[in-house]
Design an enzyme around this catalytic site. Structure first.
Site, PDB file in Angstrom:
ATOM      1  N   VAL A   1       0.870  -1.170   0.000  1.00 49.17           N
ATOM      2  CA  VAL A   1       0.000   0.000   0.000  1.00 49.17           C
ATOM      3  C   VAL A   1       0.909   1.222   0.000  1.00 49.17           C
ATOM      4  CG1 VAL A   1      -1.745   1.265   1.319  1.00 49.17           C
ATOM      5  CG2 VAL A   1      -1.823  -1.237   1.211  1.00 49.17           C
ATOM      6  N   ASP A   2       0.907   1.973  -1.117  1.00 46.56           N
ATOM      7  CA  ASP A   2       1.794   3.133  -1.215  1.00 46.56           C
ATOM      8  C   ASP A   2       1.084   4.404  -0.743  1.00 46.56           C
ATOM      9  OD1 ASP A   2       0.165   4.040  -3.323  1.00 46.56           O
ATOM     10  OD2 ASP A   2       1.518   3.251  -4.864  1.00 46.56           O
ATOM     11  N   SER A   3       1.785   5.528  -0.816  1.00 50.05           N
ATOM     12  CA  SER A   3       1.244   6.777  -0.281  1.00 50.05           C
ATOM     13  C   SER A   3      -0.027   7.211  -1.010  1.00 50.05           C
ATOM     14  CB  SER A   3       2.298   7.881  -0.310  1.00 50.05           C
ATOM     15  OG  SER A   3       2.765   8.068  -1.623  1.00 50.05           O
TER      16      SER A   3
ATOM     17  N   ASP B   1      -2.230   5.129  -2.387  1.00 53.44           N
ATOM     18  CA  ASP B   1      -3.264   4.228  -1.862  1.00 53.44           C
ATOM     19  C   ASP B   1      -3.735   4.706  -0.486  1.00 53.44           C
ATOM     20  OD1 ASP B   1      -3.057   2.421  -4.052  1.00 53.44           O
ATOM     21  OD2 ASP B   1      -1.405   1.363  -3.073  1.00 53.44           O
TER      22      ASP B   1
END
Length: 75
Positions: A34-36, A38
């Site tokens: 889960v990236d920034s 997301d």
């Protein structure tokens, strides 16, 4: 099961297609890929869901960190 935790899990599942059973309170967003972006989208969804404004804090790296933050904001 904690309502906030379950809503976060549902949001991650919707965004990333991850098996809900693999998400625990100790799961880090990094481990879940889960990236920034997301996280920003998740926060908007959770703000709508709970009727709050979430200011992400430094150190919110796990699902439980986000649960704790939301519960603190909700009072």
């Amino acid at each position: 099961m904690n309502n906030v935790f379950q809503k976060i899990v549902d949001t991650i599942v919707d965004a990333k297609g991850i098996d809900a059973a693999s998400i625990t309170p100790e799961s880090s967003f990094k481990d879940l890929n889960v990236d920034s972006l997301d996280i920003a989208e998740m926060v908007m969804t959770l703000e709508d869901e709970f009727g709050i404004t979430i200011e992400l804090e430094e150190g919110v790296t796990t699902v439980q960190d986000l649960v704790n933050l939301i519960e603190r904001i909700k009072g």
